[in-house]
Write a protein that holds these residues in place. Structure first.
Motif, PDB file in Angstrom:
ATOM      1  N   ASP A  13       0.808  -1.219   0.000  1.00  0.00           N
ATOM      2  CA  ASP A  13       0.000   0.000   0.000  1.00  0.00           C
ATOM      3  C   ASP A  13       0.848   1.280   0.000  1.00  0.00           C
ATOM      4  O   ASP A  13       0.318   2.379  -0.149  1.00  0.00           O
ATOM      5  N   ARG A  14       2.163   1.120   0.173  1.00  0.00           N
ATOM      6  CA  ARG A  14       3.046   2.295   0.150  1.00  0.00           C
ATOM      7  C   ARG A  14       3.244   2.837  -1.258  1.00  0.00           C
ATOM      8  O   ARG A  14       3.695   3.965  -1.440  1.00  0.00           O
ATOM      9  N   TYR A  15       2.915   2.039  -2.259  1.00  0.00           N
ATOM     10  CA  TYR A  15       3.257   2.396  -3.637  1.00  0.00           C
ATOM     11  C   TYR A  15       2.030   2.918  -4.393  1.00  0.00           C
ATOM     12  O   TYR A  15       0.888   2.628  -4.040  1.00  0.00           O
ATOM     13  N   CYS A  16       2.282   3.663  -5.436  1.00  0.00           N
ATOM     14  CA  CYS A  16       1.209   4.341  -6.177  1.00  0.00           C
ATOM     15  C   CYS A  16       0.737   3.564  -7.403  1.00  0.00           C
ATOM     16  O   CYS A  16      -0.408   3.746  -7.835  1.00  0.00           O
ATOM     17  N   SER A  18      -0.799   0.933 -10.032  1.00  0.00           N
ATOM     18  CA  SER A  18      -2.015   0.135  -9.893  1.00  0.00           C
ATOM     19  C   SER A  18      -1.716  -1.338  -9.660  1.00  0.00           C
ATOM     20  O   SER A  18      -2.546  -2.078  -9.115  1.00  0.00           O
ATOM     21  N   ARG A  39      -5.058  -3.509  -0.976  1.00  0.00           N
ATOM     22  CA  ARG A  39      -5.057  -4.119  -2.305  1.00  0.00           C
ATOM     23  C   ARG A  39      -5.494  -5.583  -2.230  1.00  0.00           C
ATOM     24  O   ARG A  39      -5.338  -6.252  -1.213  1.00  0.00           O
ATOM     25  N   THR A  91      -4.975  -2.763  -7.061  1.00  0.00           N
ATOM     26  CA  THR A  91      -5.762  -1.746  -6.372  1.00  0.00           C
ATOM     27  C   THR A  91      -7.226  -2.197  -6.275  1.00  0.00           C
ATOM     28  O   THR A  91      -7.692  -3.012  -7.077  1.00  0.00           O
ATOM     29  N   ASP A 124       7.434   1.238 -10.232  1.00  0.00           N
ATOM     30  CA  ASP A 124       6.901   2.476 -10.810  1.00  0.00           C
ATOM     31  C   ASP A 124       6.439   2.282 -12.262  1.00  0.00           C
ATOM     32  O   ASP A 124       6.305   3.252 -13.015  1.00  0.00           O
ATOM     33  N   ASP A 126       4.162   1.828 -15.531  1.00  0.00           N
ATOM     34  CA  ASP A 126       2.891   2.409 -15.942  1.00  0.00           C
ATOM     35  C   ASP A 126       2.025   1.296 -16.545  1.00  0.00           C
ATOM     36  O   ASP A 126       2.278   0.829 -17.655  1.00  0.00           O
TER      37      ASP A 126
END
Length: 255
Positions: A13-16, A18, A39, A91, A124, A126
């Motif tokens: 949950d620390r990461y952005c 999806s 998540r 997510t 990170d 995309d």
């Protein structure tokens, strides 16, 4: 880097992004402790065996199977000896079309192929463009359509029974012994188990023995060791029990 070791305190949950994936090979026992995350998690055991404890269920994750754990579910994962696994965290938005309760699923060749690059992707990445959007789409589709396996064992909520049956490694006593230990008749015990697990005590105990047998076999225990630990008089009696419950011998099941 997506490779983690046994001592990593990992919080998805620390990461952005999806999707967050990890790959890990653990030597020796590992206990995650009770935890939950926002998540959803797909936990795939490539080698070895994982036991997942939920509020009122035990879940066994044998080799080549995956457990789907929806967002917010409190759980604990115990891995014994050598375990090689992959974990994918999605997510809540991506979990809306996926099962809303914990389940163990078949891992198809396609899902297996998709999980590897997802588990090794940078944190990170995309996931809305390029190859990542296709990997994600295939992964969600395969989870949604995968065959489910009955590897969940409901636990009784009665406090007397919970105190006696709370240790996953300890063989549950035979019914006559259980009567003496909790001071209740077999009829009372039967009513409790039928109401709280949907099974008689004997059926529940046999299912427990089967799941424990699979766990022991998957961690390299011999037939003799398994039979002794599970209260069988001989190797042949253990093999007969396993075949009656699964339709295959322990050796064939391991293959």
């Amino acid at each position: 880097m997506a490779w983690l070791n046994a001592h990593t305190n990992f919080d998805p949950d620390r990461y952005c992004a999806s999707v967050i994936g990890i790959a890990s090979s653990l030597g020796g026992d590992h206990d995650s402790g009770l935890h939950r995350h926002q998540r959803g998690q797909l936990l795939y055991t490539r080698q070895g065996c994982t036991r997942i404890t939920l509020a009122q269920q035990l879940c066994l994750l044998p080799p080549s199977r995956a457990a789907w754990i929806p967002p917010g579910v409190i759980h604990r994962a115990v891995m014994q000896q050598s375990v090689d696994y992959r974990s994918i965290y999605l997510t809540p938005e991506l979990c809306r079309e996926l099962p809303q309760r914990v389940c163990v699923i078949e891992v198809s060749p396609l899902l297996r192929a998709v999980l590897e690059p997802m588990a090794l992707a940078d944190f990170d990445s995309d996931w809305q463009q390029g190859k990542f959007v296709h990997l994600l789409g295939l992964c969600v589709s395969e989870i949604r359509e995968a065959a489910q396996h009955p590897m969940l064992l409901p636990l009784p909520r009665d406090k007397r029974l919970m105190a006696l049956l709370a240790t996953p490694e300890k063989l549950p006593p035979e019914l006559q012994m259980l009567e003496r230990q909790i001071g209740a008749s077999s009829r009372t015990i039967g009513r409790i188990f039928q109401r709280e697990t949907g099974m008689s005590y004997q059926q529940w105990r046999q299912q427990w023995r089967l799941m424990r047998a699979m766990e022991l076999l998957a961690t390299g225990r011999s037939l003799g060791y398994c039979g002794f630990e599970l209260g069988f008089a001989s190797d042949s009696a253990f093999i007969a029990f396993f075949k009656a419950m699964t339709g295959s011998t322990p050796g064939h099941w391991l293959k």
